[in-house]
Design an enzyme around this catalytic site. Structure first.
Site, PDB file in Angstrom:
ATOM      1  CG  ASP A 113      -9.688   7.434 -17.011  1.00 46.65           C
ATOM      2  OD1 ASP A 113      -9.489   8.226 -15.994  1.00 46.65           O
ATOM      3  OD2 ASP A 113      -9.286   7.307 -18.087  1.00 46.65           O
TER       4      ASP A 113
ATOM      5  CG  HIS B 118      -9.475  11.204 -17.918  1.00 51.06           C
ATOM      6  ND1 HIS B 118      -8.519  10.300 -18.110  1.00 51.06           N
ATOM      7  CD2 HIS B 118      -8.955  12.595 -18.610  1.00 51.06           C
ATOM      8  CE1 HIS B 118      -7.632  10.680 -18.971  1.00 51.06           C
ATOM      9  NE2 HIS B 118      -7.917  11.889 -19.008  1.00 51.06           N
TER      10      HIS B 118
ATOM     11  CB  SER C  47      -6.737  13.475 -21.957  1.00 47.54           C
ATOM     12  OG  SER C  47      -6.490  13.676 -20.616  1.00 47.54           O
TER      13      SER C  47
END
Length: 364
Positions: free
Chosen positions: A327, A330, A42
């Protein structure tokens, strides 16, 4: 510039000057390499998971993309661009190349300057996550390579691939998965796990090499124990040092692996960018770079905004430039901007044995 002075100089830059410098992508001159191929999780995904109906790791809804052009969520786990985008900009591209699963259905391969295979939730091990594994990502690259073979001579294809950059950002999910099952591993267990990870990583790198890759840019694992989610699990609110220790152990082992591979694989060159060093320095000296919050996520819910995901009904901060984390896991656009600058242009503290700029400019 010596490694001990690089970040200090960067920290002393006026914010407006830093912003200008970190966004100098040389785009007007065009790409500095024939193509950029991206692999990972991610931290590098730019939308592959959008095309996976069963994927839990997705970022194709608000408030993701809040600061992306047109404020649109693209599948990046960020309020704007991610670190891969900024590295691509420094190489002269507009941003990261498009996700493979979009490319496969929409774009002619003849026009590509690279592809992004990264998938949120994946890892180095095939057993990590339930999205597109590294093994599958490389298999997708093999498809691209086959298409190149159909429209280029073998010599031309090999020359193009040898000058292209293969950018890899992964490993954190493997460590999270291991830690969830082994909260208090002893030294022997840690060494065995890291050895398993490194062995799998070696297999992936050797396969890429055999498919034509020669220039490898590796982004190491950041201090993931300091993300808002792990902090929310710690009664003290501090970093979970066991996670950071595993990240450090893996990062050190990867340095040894890459050094050994470069001695045995003819023509291989590499740069390891240290997101660990970048994030650690932001945590230590946040105010010098305009960061005001390094523990709590901008978007989420619960303790440190790390107990709940950044969903459309979640609250988010207004001063996103001042937050290290977007978040629960991240970084923000601002953090990625700094990391991209330091890893691309930086000293040995942030990229070794050469930085990515030097890797890009290196002759074959």
């Amino acid at each position: 510039m010596a490694s001990s002075n690089f970040l200090s100089t960067l920290l002393l830059l006026p914010l407006s000057l830093y912003t200008a410098l970190s966004l100098v992508p040389a785009a007007e001159a065009g790409p500095k390499v024939p193509a950029l191929y991206v692999f990972g999780d991610s931290t590098a995904d730019v939308g592959n998971n959008n095309f996976l109906p069963g994927a839990q790791a997705k970022a194709n809804f608000p408030h993701y993309g809040l600061d992306f052009p047109l404020s649109r969520p693209t599948g990046r786990f960020s309020n704007g661009y991610n670190g891969i985008d900024f590295l691509a900009m420094h190489m002269g591209f507009r941003r990261s190349p498009p996700p493979f699963l979009y490319v496969a259905s929409k774009i002619s391969m003849n026009r590509l300057k690279g592809v992004n295979f990264a998938s949120g939730g994946s890892g180095i091990l095939d057993s990590t996550g339930s999205t597109i594994t590294m093994t599958e990502q490389i298999r997708h690259f093999r498809t691209i390579q086959s298409n190149l073979s159909m429209r280029m001579t073998i010599d031309a294809k090999n020359l193009m691939l040898s000058k292209s950059i293969f950018l890899i950002s992964t490993g954190g999910n493997d460590i999270f998965g291991y830690f969830s099952q082994n909260k208090f591993p002893n030294a022997t267990q840690k060494q065995l796990f890291i050895a398993t990870l490194v062995s799998a990583c070696q297999g992936h790198l050797e396969e890429m090499y055999n498919l034509g890759a020669r220039k490898f840019a590796i982004v190491d694992v950041p201090p993931i124990g300091c993300c808002p989610y792990p902090r929310s699990l710690n009664p003290t609110g501090g970093c979970i040092e066991a996670l950071n220790d595993l990240a450090l152990g893996f990062n050190k082992a990867i340095k040894v692996l890459l050094q050994n591979l470069s001695l045995n694989l003819r023509g291989m060159k590499y740069s390891i960018g240290s997101s660990y060093e970048v994030v650690s320095n932001i945590i230590k000296k946040p105010y010098a770079l305009g960061f005001k919050e390094v523990k709590t996520a901008c978007c989420g819910s619960g303790k440190f905004n790390g107990e709940g995901a950044c969903m459309p009904n979640a609250t988010y901060c207004s001063d996103r430039r001042g937050y290290l984390f977007w978040d629960m896991l991240h970084p923000t656009h601002a953090t990625s901007k700094l990391a991209g600058f330091a890893i691309y242009h930086g000293s040995l503290q942030f990229a070794a044995p050469i930085n990515i700029r030097q890797l890009v400019e290196a002759s074959n």
